[in-house]
Design a protein around this motif. Structure first.
Motif, mmCIF file in Angstrom:
data_model
loop_
_atom_site.group_PDB
_atom_site.id
_atom_site.type_symbol
_atom_site.label_atom_id
_atom_site.label_comp_id
_atom_site.label_asym_id
_atom_site.label_seq_id
_atom_site.Cartn_x
_atom_site.Cartn_y
_atom_site.Cartn_z
ATOM 1 N N ASP A 431 0.827 -1.212 0.000
ATOM 2 C CA ASP A 431 0.000 0.000 0.000
ATOM 3 C C ASP A 431 0.857 1.256 0.000
ATOM 4 O OD1 ASP A 431 -2.361 -1.377 -0.075
ATOM 5 O OD2 ASP A 431 -2.771 -1.213 2.076
ATOM 6 N N LEU A 432 1.986 1.211 0.687
ATOM 7 C CA LEU A 432 2.882 2.367 0.723
ATOM 8 C C LEU A 432 3.517 2.603 -0.639
ATOM 9 C CD1 LEU A 432 4.500 4.532 2.363
ATOM 10 C CD2 LEU A 432 6.240 2.755 2.707
ATOM 11 N N LEU A 433 4.084 1.555 -1.221
ATOM 12 C CA LEU A 433 4.849 1.718 -2.450
ATOM 13 C C LEU A 433 3.962 1.924 -3.676
ATOM 14 C CD1 LEU A 433 7.710 -0.862 -1.811
ATOM 15 C CD2 LEU A 433 7.742 1.614 -1.524
ATOM 16 N N GLN A 434 2.702 1.545 -3.568
ATOM 17 C CA GLN A 434 1.765 1.800 -4.659
ATOM 18 C C GLN A 434 0.944 3.064 -4.421
ATOM 19 O OE1 GLN A 434 -0.128 -2.199 -4.680
ATOM 20 N NE2 GLN A 434 0.512 -2.249 -6.818
ATOM 21 N N LEU A 435 1.259 3.767 -3.340
ATOM 22 C CA LEU A 435 0.582 5.022 -2.997
ATOM 23 C C LEU A 435 -0.922 4.815 -2.825
ATOM 24 C CD1 LEU A 435 2.428 7.417 -5.490
ATOM 25 C CD2 LEU A 435 3.057 6.848 -3.134
ATOM 26 N N GLU A 436 -1.286 3.651 -2.287
ATOM 27 C CA GLU A 436 -2.702 3.342 -2.078
ATOM 28 C C GLU A 436 -3.220 3.951 -0.772
ATOM 29 O OE1 GLU A 436 -4.837 1.749 -3.975
ATOM 30 O OE2 GLU A 436 -3.450 1.243 -5.595
ATOM 31 N N LYS A 437 -2.335 4.128 0.204
ATOM 32 C CA LYS A 437 -2.687 4.704 1.499
ATOM 33 C C LYS A 437 -1.660 5.765 1.859
ATOM 34 C CE LYS A 437 -6.104 1.771 2.488
ATOM 35 N NZ LYS A 437 -7.514 2.184 2.709
#
Length: 623
Positions: A431-437
């Motif tokens: 989630d961090l590296l895909q900018l999901e959150k």
């Protein structure tokens, strides 16, 4: 309608100012889970001149008492305190606060402070039935693991896909009704029938001798522990369809070779844990014998007088039976059956005994949710009779409050599992590296896990960013090498025991099963990724804060950070997941818990740090 809105607004206007944060020691001490009968001090701030009392409300889940209310003591400065020791046994306790005061007309009014969805700071509620309570985890005993485990960097090996150690490259004991790949560079492929069933299992021929020959590679990478996917005799390439728990699969080698390899690995200070698949067996196993491989009158499916028949649940003998997730190839075993329990862990000649005596250092229990707590406790009791063994369970969610088969699970509350596979950590990395959150949301997520888990269990968890059950991390990140490096760095920085899925350090790609189980690319290792992984493994092994240190998470709007610390040293690690560089000002940092460094020290360490896009920042020093 307008009158109702007016009344609600008036109700809001007279609400008192209340504050409590379960992550801050000023309000709850000690932080996180506590041991049975350990005293916990709760303090809440209430600013209301006409207050009458503040109550601490708590109940033990499935306890012998209903919710109890305790009057909190006014200790001055608008603060109320109560000390409580969970005394109704291990498990989950749920608590919140009730505030009562007099309104302008002298009538008593109530409000309630409970948790927000992310816990920590919480929120004020108008109605008691709306309150989300805080979770207080109470455990029976600490789960100390051997020194070797606390210092481990694991490597997960899917044996058929790692290396064939035969000089001529031939495959050992090929199985009937299977096919062998023409080249190890071939992409994995299932041969399926009209109903999606697998007609032919595919094999590359990786074996135990191949693992032995690659010990120098593992040492060079920095690995000092191996988690092996199943090695027992089975029909499939993954071997989760066990045919005989007492035999090594002939394609991998034999028991003599297995013992030699364990000894060789130990001689190189590399420990080994096995995959224990005890929820189900293979349809074509010695226990079930659907296809008659083990004789016409043998096995539960061919003989109701078989000693294995009571292990299974037939609804229409012999064709209909309980199976794992409805997969016919995997007949489900009754884990409450005494004979099965004896066979797996109770008898002196049990499965656990046999392989423990041969030198394996522990077990990872497949689908731990499918195993009753008493079954896991039985395995743990047996393992405790051997020195320096560990027991890890496959759990995909927060294991502190997992409900499975309508039962709240007890497996991390003492005398069961030492730890679990930390899939919530993997989800956070993605989630961090895909900018999901946002960094804030992810810091809150990990801090909530920190609060819910007994500390030893959290630090015993086997962290991963990929396994044989998930899409390859490199593919998940769009084959963005810089993001992959960040994922590997974070894995090796974080609290818990890191476990690298074979090939992730080499740049292997792959979608879901079977594509995520490619043969290791020995002739095409991405040296850039390998050296990056090697560097961070070395850092972890040399840095005591990364092996033993506590942690506090912090963030800005763009950056996620982690502070690891012992009494003497600290390490600060920050990730910028964005494409653009970001400047991190000390004044913008938000720490979710107290830190052992002064504000001035933090400002000195993190004075206007600029982090390149898809990059990180790392510093370590003395406290």
């Amino acid at each position: 309608m307008s009158q109702k809105i007016h009344l609600l607004l008036r109700k809001d206007s007279i609400m008192p100012h209340v504050y409590y944060n379960s992550w801050i020691s000023d309000y709850k001490k000690p932080f996180g889970a506590v041991q049975l009968n350990e005293k916990v001090t709760f303090q809440v701030d209430v600013h209301e001149s006409h207050r009458s009392e503040v109550q601490f409300m708590i109940r033990k889940e499935n306890g012998s008492h209903e919710e109890k209310a305790y009057l909190m003591k006014d200790i001055g400065d608008n603060r109320f305190s109560y000390s409580y020791a969970p005394h109704e046994g291990k498990g989950l306790y749920f608590y919140y606060f009730a505030v009562k005061w007099k309104d302008d007309n002298g009538e008593e009014v109530s409000a309630f402070w409970g948790a927000s969805p992310v816990k920590g700071e919480g929120k004020l509620y108008h109605e008691q039935h709306e309150v989300i309570p805080y979770q207080l985890t109470c455990f029976e005993k600490e789960e100390k693991t051997p020194d070797w485990y606390q210092e481990a960097v694991f490597y997960q090996i899917f044996p058929d896909r790692f290396y064939n150690g035969n000089p001529d490259g031939q495959v050992n004991a090929p199985k009937r009704n299977s096919f062998l790949y023409g080249d190890t560079r071939d992409t994995p492929l299932y041969v399926r029938g009209p109903k999606g069933e697998i007609l032919r299992w595919d094999f590359y021929g990786g074996n135990l001798e191949g693992i032995r020959q690659k010990i120098p590679y593992l040492k060079d990478l920095g690995i000092n522990a191996i988690y092996l996917n199943p090695v027992f005799q089975a029909a499939s390439n993954h071997r989760y369809d066990t045919a005989d728990y007492m035999k090594i699969d002939p394609m991998l080698g034999d028991e003599k070779l297995f013992k030699e390899i364990i000894e060789d690995l130990h001689a190189e200070d590399i420990h080994v844990i096995l995959d224990g698949v005890f929820s189900h067996v293979g349809r074509n196993s010695i226990y079930f014998n659907y296809d008659g491989t083990y004789g016409e009158g043998k096995g539960a499916c061919r003989n109701q007088e078989s000693p294995y028949y009571p292990w299974f649940t037939f609804t229409d003998y012999p064709d209909k039976y309980a199976s794992w997730w409805g997969i016919d190839d995997l007949p489900e075993v009754d884990k409450f059956n005494k004979d099965f329990q004896d066979y797996i862990y109770q008898d002196d000649s049990s499965v656990i005994d046999k392989w423990s005596k041969l030198g394996v250092d522990g077990w990872r229990l497949d689908v731990a949710d499918e195993l009753p707590d008493e079954f896991i406790a039985g395995i743990r009791h047996k393992l405790d009779q051997y020195p320096e063994k560990v027991l890890i369970g496959e759990v995909w969610e927060d294991a502190s409050n997992k409900i499975s088969y309508d039962e709240r699970r007890q497996y991390i509350l003492g005398n069961h599992l030492h730890g679990v596979m930390n899939y919530p950590f993997r989800n956070t990395v993605l989630d961090l590296l895909q900018l999901e959150k946002t960094p804030k949301e992810l810091c809150q997520r990990l801090t909530q896990l920190h609060e819910n888990y007994p500390k030893d269990v959290l630090f015993n968890n086997l962290n991963n960013i990929g396994t044989h059950d998930t899409k390859r991390i490199y593919t998940f990140l769009g084959e963005d090498k810089e993001r992959l490096k960040l994922a590997l760095s974070f894995l090796l920085i974080a609290p818990g025991i890191p476990c690298i899925y074979y090939g992730d350090e080499a740049g292997v790609t792959g979608e879901q099963d079977p594509d995520n189980r490619k043969f290791f690319p020995w002739e095409d290792i991405d040296q850039d990724i390998f050296k990056h992984c090697q560097r961070w493994i070395t850092e972890r092994k040399q840095n005591s804060t990364l092996k033993y240190g506590d942690f506090v998470l912090f963030h800005t709007d763009d950056i996620l950070g982690m502070l690891r610390f012992t009494d003497a040293e600290y390490t600060i690690y920050m990730i910028n997941p964005h494409d653009e560089e970001k400047t991190c000002y000390a004044s913008d940092l938000h720490f979710l818990r107290e830190v052992p460094l002064t504000e001035e020290a933090i400002k000195g360490i993190l004075k206007d740090v600029t982090i390149d896009g898809k990059s990180d920042f790392f510093v370590t020093g003395k406290i």
